[in-house]
Scaffold this active site. Structure first.
Site, PDB file in Angstrom:
ATOM      1  N   ASP A 165      -3.396 -17.698   4.906  1.00 31.62           N
ATOM      2  CA  ASP A 165      -4.433 -18.500   4.243  1.00 31.62           C
ATOM      3  C   ASP A 165      -5.080 -19.479   5.213  1.00 31.62           C
ATOM      4  O   ASP A 165      -6.294 -19.702   5.171  1.00 31.62           O
ATOM      5  CB  ASP A 165      -3.884 -19.220   2.997  1.00 31.62           C
ATOM      6  N   LYS A 189       2.326 -14.137   5.881  1.00 34.60           N
ATOM      7  CA  LYS A 189       2.682 -15.124   4.856  1.00 34.60           C
ATOM      8  C   LYS A 189       4.194 -15.329   4.862  1.00 34.60           C
ATOM      9  O   LYS A 189       4.852 -15.332   3.820  1.00 34.60           O
ATOM     10  CB  LYS A 189       2.215 -14.657   3.474  1.00 34.60           C
ATOM     11  N   TYR A 247       0.817  -1.217   0.000  1.00 36.06           N
ATOM     12  CA  TYR A 247       0.000   0.000   0.000  1.00 36.06           C
ATOM     13  C   TYR A 247       0.850   1.267   0.000  1.00 36.06           C
ATOM     14  O   TYR A 247       0.319   2.365  -0.130  1.00 36.06           O
ATOM     15  CB  TYR A 247      -0.930   0.015   1.217  1.00 36.06           C
ATOM     16  N   ASP A 282      -6.481  -5.973   5.125  1.00 38.83           N
ATOM     17  CA  ASP A 282      -7.589  -5.560   4.262  1.00 38.83           C
ATOM     18  C   ASP A 282      -8.505  -6.753   3.976  1.00 38.83           C
ATOM     19  O   ASP A 282      -9.727  -6.685   4.148  1.00 38.83           O
ATOM     20  CB  ASP A 282      -7.015  -4.984   2.964  1.00 38.83           C
TER      21      ASP A 282
END
EC number: 1.1.1.42
Length: 416
Positions: A283, A230, A160, A307
């Site tokens: 995930d 992640k 971002y 987000d």
């Protein structure tokens, strides 16, 4: 440039001393109406907040609202291309606490997102998104009441930051050439026509976010803080986020390893209870919030993951229409409607104002006005339980009464 903002004759500024807010009995609070449905939801919010403050404090406290401008309304007040005036940023800094409706993304170059620009210009590094279930809200899951989480999303870094270059541009070619020739990167599969971006993740940015999340867990007697990442794929950014988070918990909060680690336990100095500091791959986390939501409490994550997670969780408890949010920094805080501008509904007095009303509830709590905040929660629960709701809920409920946006605000007030 002369000021375009009318400062209320009554009221005083909220001030900051040693990191703590000093809130007068009659604070001046800036608000941005917002674009599209901002004309509907923001007036409903102002009315609900005024009613809650009046009922809680019997006239001893009162907010003086001050309209400031960003988005389409700003271009009408300040001039054609002025989407985010310097005066708006200065006033939010000066008055410390502000609230805004949804903002459109300017067409053309320059500012990509007004929401992101506000966060970055004001260094509002925490995007705070509490997600809980209001009894009676239509939800797609069997047990939405098990979801009760508070998300701390890092607001200033990650992709971002907007550091990217378009495919086939001279800049993209220059960056790719540097990566291949100077850094020995061989893994760009199709370098000839390739857009490219950079993902910053710093120790400072990570630690100030995780610190705030653990401090929140301590202050609000929560059971755990989960670092979502992640790091299995992006070891030096997302993986570093996890490692720095654990490091901070050990060094600043006395975190002790559980069963050899990496999970930690931190003692809450207020209650003596243990807070678990843990991590989970992003995930897997998106699966777990559906399968075992009760196991998660305070969540700390980087910008992009945050987000996805906050919107997915909002859907679990009944949708983005009532999801509140805040952007908080060390100097000031900006509370916001988390949905878009929905221009096709603008001015129809139709949409659900719940998001900005519950963001105002967060704002009152931030100010220490918990009695008024509690009344808004009570009013929201009462209105939804009575099945007196706007169209987005009414179409999913049996036997509900359809209300306009402004009428739903009135129903919240009646149920206080």
């Amino acid at each position: 440039m002369e000021s375009k903002v009318v400062v209320p004759a009554q009221g005083k500024k909220i001030t900051l001393q040693n990191g703590k807010l000093n809130v007068p009995e009659n604070p001046i609070i800036p608000y941005i109406e917002g674009d599209g449905i901002g004309v509907d939801v923001t007036p409903a919010m102002l009315k609900v907040v005024d009613a809650a403050v009046e009922k809680a404090y019997k006239g001893e406290r009162k907010i003086s609202w001050m309209e400031i401008y960003t988005g389409e309304k700003s271009t009408q007040v300040y001039g054609q291309d002025v989407w985010l005036p310097a005066e708006t940023l200065d006033l939010i800094r000066e008055y410390r606490v502000a609230i805004k409706g949804p903002l459109t993304t300017p067409v053309g170059g320059g500012i990509r997102s007004l929401n992101v620009a506000l966060r970055q210009e004001l260094d509002l590094y925490i995007c705070l998104r509490p997600v809980r279930y209001y009894q009676g809200t239509p939800s797609p899951v069997k047990h939405p009441e098990l979801t009760d989480m508070v998300i701390f999303r890092e607001n200033s870094e990650d992709i971002y930051a907007g550091i990217e270059w378009k495919a086939d541009s001279a800049d993209a070619e220059k960056v790719i050439k540097f990566l291949r020739e100077e850094m020995g990167v061989k893994k760009i599969r199709f370098p000839e026509h390739c857009g490219i971006g950079i993902k910053p993740c710093s120790e400072e940015g990570t630690k100030r976010l995780v610190r705030a999340a653990i401090e929140y867990a301590i202050a609000n007697d929560r059971d755990s803080v989960t670092l979502v990442h992640k790091g299995n794929i992006m070891k030096f950014t997302e993986g570093a986020f996890k490692d720095w988070g654990y490091q901070l918990a050990r060094e600043e909060f006395g975190g002790e390893l559980i069963d050899g680690g990496p999970w930690l336990k931190v003692k809450n100095p207020n209650t003596g209870k243990e807070i678990v500091i843990k991590d989970v791959i992003a995930d897997a986390f998106l699966q777990q919030i559906l399968l075992r939501p009760a196991e998660y409490d305070v969540i700390a994550c980087m910008n992009l993951n945050g987000d996805y997670i906050s919107d997915a969780l909002a859907a679990q408890v009944g949708g983005i229409g009532i999801a509140p949010g805040a952007n908080i920094g060390d100097e000031c805080a900006l509370f916001e409607a988390t949905h878009g501008t929905a221009p096709k509904y603008a001015g129809q007095d139709k949409v659900n104002p719940g998001s900005i009303i519950l963001s105002a509830e967060m704002m009152l709590r931030h100010m220490g006005w918990t009695e008024a905040a509690d009344l808004i929660v009570k009013g929201m629960e009462g209105a939804i339980n009575a099945k007196t709701v706007t169209y987005d809920f009414e179409r999913l409920m049996d036997g509900a009464k359809l209300l306009k946006c402004s009428e739903f605000g009135d129903a919240i007030i009646e149920n206080m």
